[in-house]
Write an enzyme that holds these catalytic residues in place. Structure first.
Site, PDB file in Angstrom:
ATOM      1  CD  GLU A  39      -2.762   1.344   2.337  1.00 49.96           C
ATOM      2  OE1 GLU A  39      -2.942   0.516   3.307  1.00 49.96           O
ATOM      3  OE2 GLU A  39      -3.436   2.417   2.521  1.00 49.96           O
ATOM      4  NE  ARG A 265       3.986  -8.110  10.932  1.00 46.10           N
ATOM      5  CZ  ARG A 265       3.295  -7.335   9.781  1.00 46.10           C
ATOM      6  NH1 ARG A 265       2.408  -7.978   9.105  1.00 46.10           N
ATOM      7  NH2 ARG A 265       3.730  -6.258   9.554  1.00 46.10           N
ATOM      8  CE  LYS A 275       2.985   0.334   4.975  1.00 45.73           C
ATOM      9  NZ  LYS A 275       2.493   0.221   3.690  1.00 45.73           N
TER      10      LYS A 275
HETATM   11  P1  ATP Z   1       2.247  -1.868   8.064  1.00 41.86           P
HETATM   12  O1  ATP Z   1       1.359  -2.893   8.864  1.00 41.86           O
HETATM   13  O2  ATP Z   1       3.552  -1.498   8.577  1.00 41.86           O
HETATM   14  O3  ATP Z   1       1.081  -0.890   7.419  1.00 41.86           O
HETATM   15  P2  ATP Z   1       1.559  -3.494   5.740  1.00 41.86           P
HETATM   16  O4  ATP Z   1       1.679  -4.865   5.890  1.00 41.86           O
HETATM   17  O5  ATP Z   1       0.062  -3.093   5.758  1.00 41.86           O
HETATM   18  O6  ATP Z   1       2.558  -2.925   6.821  1.00 41.86           O
HETATM   19  P3  ATP Z   1       1.769  -3.359   3.101  1.00 41.86           P
HETATM   20  O7  ATP Z   1       2.243  -2.324   2.274  1.00 41.86           O
HETATM   21  O8  ATP Z   1       0.147  -3.721   3.062  1.00 41.86           O
HETATM   22  O9  ATP Z   1       2.091  -3.294   4.466  1.00 41.86           O
HETATM   23  O10 ATP Z   1       2.693  -4.743   2.960  1.00 41.86           O
HETATM   24  C1  ATP Z   1       3.061  -5.297   1.505  1.00 41.86           C
HETATM   25  C2  ATP Z   1       3.249  -6.539   1.897  1.00 41.86           C
HETATM   26  O11 ATP Z   1       4.310  -6.702   2.614  1.00 41.86           O
HETATM   27  C3  ATP Z   1       2.346  -7.644   2.338  1.00 41.86           C
HETATM   28  O12 ATP Z   1       2.136  -8.389   1.636  1.00 41.86           O
HETATM   29  C4  ATP Z   1       2.678  -7.915   3.566  1.00 41.86           C
HETATM   30  O13 ATP Z   1       2.225  -9.061   4.007  1.00 41.86           O
HETATM   31  C5  ATP Z   1       4.294  -7.756   3.490  1.00 41.86           C
HETATM   32  N1  ATP Z   1       4.830  -7.354   4.923  1.00 41.86           N
HETATM   33  C6  ATP Z   1       4.368  -6.068   5.607  1.00 41.86           C
HETATM   34  N2  ATP Z   1       5.266  -6.318   6.732  1.00 41.86           N
HETATM   35  C7  ATP Z   1       6.045  -7.511   6.836  1.00 41.86           C
HETATM   36  C8  ATP Z   1       6.847  -8.016   7.895  1.00 41.86           C
HETATM   37  N3  ATP Z   1       7.266  -7.378   8.890  1.00 41.86           N
HETATM   38  N4  ATP Z   1       7.243  -9.225   7.418  1.00 41.86           N
HETATM   39  C9  ATP Z   1       6.890  -9.691   6.190  1.00 41.86           C
HETATM   40  N5  ATP Z   1       6.255  -9.221   5.342  1.00 41.86           N
HETATM   41  C10 ATP Z   1       5.540  -7.988   5.384  1.00 41.86           C
HETATM   42 MG    MG Z   2      -1.311  -3.828   4.533  1.00 40.80          MG
END
Ligand code: ATP
Ligand code: MG
Length: 566
Positions: A39, A265, A275
């Protein structure tokens, strides 16, 4: 294409690879298509790096494709700046999505059609409950939910209201389109989740075309399906969403059903990865920006001097599992040192200079001595470094009254200047206040290159920089951004665990002249003080700024402690 594997690969294959192997073998799929779906509401962090390495890595390994898809369904938080940074970071990590760049917003029309199809089939309805009421009606893990009084509107009324929502005739928060699934489902995600909400915000790509935006849980599975993703890999917290994703795709009438697989994760000690929290560090000024060298963002790590290879090696080392765990920060350090040790150019920099005058060296003479660039790499070659009568050594490399086993410079003791000569300190020149102004030494002209063949024992070696040719600048030494292993664990607020001492700037440093050519992205080892990289953002004309990526293994600190020296 079936990947032929070596016996050791068979053993070390992760569970997703085993599934893919099976799917190729049974003919369920002939080509693998994965995706990385960020995102664009922030910069990527090291957790994303794990996901990128996994998704792009699988595509490369199986000669398939990995799509880059921006999940841009929330116009209020997304920005073009984030899209650009995400692309830059993925490329820098070494991955290429080629022509497969997509945006969920490209599917808005199609998603809208599917929503109307659901309404027409009696599988979605417009609800008027307030957000609070929706929550109350949802029930809990132990209690079933209650049907909304608006659940049984006629198809015509639902179509009319959804149309009005789209035309902007209703205020934000007054109406939502919900799926009609099962308010008694044990899975809360199946209790009539929202599909569309009213948001009268400009979208960075679709402008003011829309007054309603699809929810993530509606958009995501349909985007996967439209792109014919074969293995939709995501983190464990989406496991409970999978039944909803399957329901949405099944109702849509799109033929391909991508299968979702969940992995743990990445969590790292002393690190936050949300984020939202990272944004807070930036907006509240606790760091200089998303790319502050202390940030766990990919751009921060890059500016700190991490190599893409070290991050890829780290991703490989932590592996892919189905159990959540916390990885020790030391493992990241290990992967970093391992890579930098092999590749960094060795150069000489004196962080806290002490002037040394070599009294028996000719006044105007400058010699250009050979120095190897990397003893770990025979192809790294050599360079010339100037040597002259006036040099700088590290203040820490001299003691006037040394304890036993102190092998560095002290009055009367012969030491080696790396790549240069043996020198012996003859005089300590003091300032009025008693502090040391400079040292006088003599050198042995027969020890050129820093050695002799007479079997003479010289145990201490100092790095140095020739004074007339030295470049000036500063270095920044970093410590962890947080003092607690799990920031926020004790008080509930991660800000309470910020390390107030995470950056030390040393000014007045002296660098060997070859560093005039240094660029951001060059991997450097300042002999005996650590791995460094140029900070291009903060370097100015005549004033170099280097960030310390990581110290060398600090054997001296240990010895100092043992000897009780402060
Ligand atoms: P945040 O919770 O920090 O906003 P998010 O998971 O919502 O992070 P996205 O932009 O939706 O952020 O993430 C893109 C991809 O990265 C998703 O497929 C998510 O599963 C993966 N991802 C995010 N954080 C991690 C992590 N700590 N370890 C592994 N994969 C991750
Ligand atoms: Mg997300």
């Amino acid at each position: 294409m079936i990947h032929e594997e070596t016996p050791s690969e068979v053993i070390s294959r992760n569970f997703i690879e085993r599934i893919i192997d099976q799917d190729l073998k049974t003919g369920k799929h002939t080509e693998i298509v994965t995706r990385f779906p960020p995102e664009p509401n922030g910069y990527l962090h090291i957790g994303h790096a794990k996901s990128i390495c996994l998704n792009f890595g699988l595509a490369a390994q199986y000669h398939g494709k990995c799509h880059l898809r921006f999940d841009d369904t929330n116009p209020t938080k997304e920005e073009v700046e984030y899209i650009e940074s995400i692309k830059k970071d993925i490329s820098w990590l070494g991955f290429d999505w080629g022509e497969n760049e997509f945006f969920a917003s490209d599917y808005f029309e199609k998603l809208h059609e599917i929503a109307i199809k659901l309404i027409k089939e009696g599988k979605a309805y417009v609800d008027e409950l307030t957000a609070e009421e929706v929550r109350a009606y949802r029930g809990s893990l132990t209690e079933p939910g209650k049907n909304s009084p608006y659940r049984d509107r006629s198809v015509e009324e639902n179509l009319r209201l959804f149309d009005e929502m789209g035309k902007g005739l209703h205020d934000e928060g007054t109406l939502v389109l919900r799926a009609k699934i099962d308010m008694a489902s044990p899975n809360l995600n199946m209790r009539d989740p929202s599909l569309y909400r009213i948001l009268k915000s400009e979208h960075h790509r679709t402008g003011d075309n829309w007054n309603i935006y699809p929810m993530y849980d509606f958009t995501h599975p349909l985007s996967d399906a439209m792109e014919k993703i074969t293995h939709s890999v995501c983190t464990l917290e989406f496991e409970d969403h999978r039944p909803l994703y399957d329901w949405v795709v099944e109702q849509s009438g799109i033929e391909t059903i991508p299968h979702q697989y969940e992995f743990a994760r990445l969590n790292l000690t002393y690190t936050i990865m949300s984020k939202r929290y990272l944004l807070q560090l930036v907006t509240d000024g606790h760091v200089s920006g998303w790319d502050d060298p202390r940030m766990p963002t990919i751009s921060g790590l890059r500016r700190r001097g991490f190599s893409p290879e070290s991050l890829r090696a780290f991703a490989k080392r932590i592996g892919v599992s189905k159990t959540n765990s916390v990885v020790d920060f030391a493992l990241l350090d290990h992967c970093l040192r391992d890579d930098l040790n092999a590749r960094a150019s060795r150069v000489m920099a004196v962080l806290k200079p002490l002037k040394v005058i070599i009294t028996n060296y000719p006044e105007d003479q400058v010699e250009y001595l050979d120095a190897d660039n990397n003893p770990e790499d025979e192809h790294a070659g050599t360079r010339k470094i100037p040597f002259s009568r006036e040099i700088y050594i590290e203040q820490d490399d001299f003691m006037e009254n040394p304890p036993k086993k102190y092998f560095r410079m002290s009055p009367g003791k012969e030491v080696r200047l790396k790549h240069a000569y043996y020198v012996t300190c003859t005089d300590v020149i003091k300032k009025e206040d008693g502090s040391i102004k400079e040292l006088h030494c003599t050198y042995d002209p027969d020890s050129k290159g820093g050695w002799t063949d007479d079997g003479r024992k010289v145990r201490g070696t100092s790095h140095w920089v020739s004074a007339p040719q030295a470049l000036s600048g500063s270095v920044r030494l970093y410590d962890k951004l947080f003092t607690a292993e799990t920031p926020g664990e004790a008080t509930g607020n991660f800000i309470d665990d910020l390390n107030t001492d995470s950056i030390e700037t040393i000014t007045g440093c002296k660098f060997e002249p070859s560093l005039a050519e240094a660029k951001a992205g060059d991997y450097l080892q300042f002999m005996r003080t650590g791995y460094f990289c140029l900070d291009e953002k903060d370097t100015t004309e005549g004033e170099l700024v280097f960030n310390r990526t990581i110290p060398l293994r600090d054997s001296w600190a240990k010895l100092k402690k043992k000897l009780g020296i402060s």
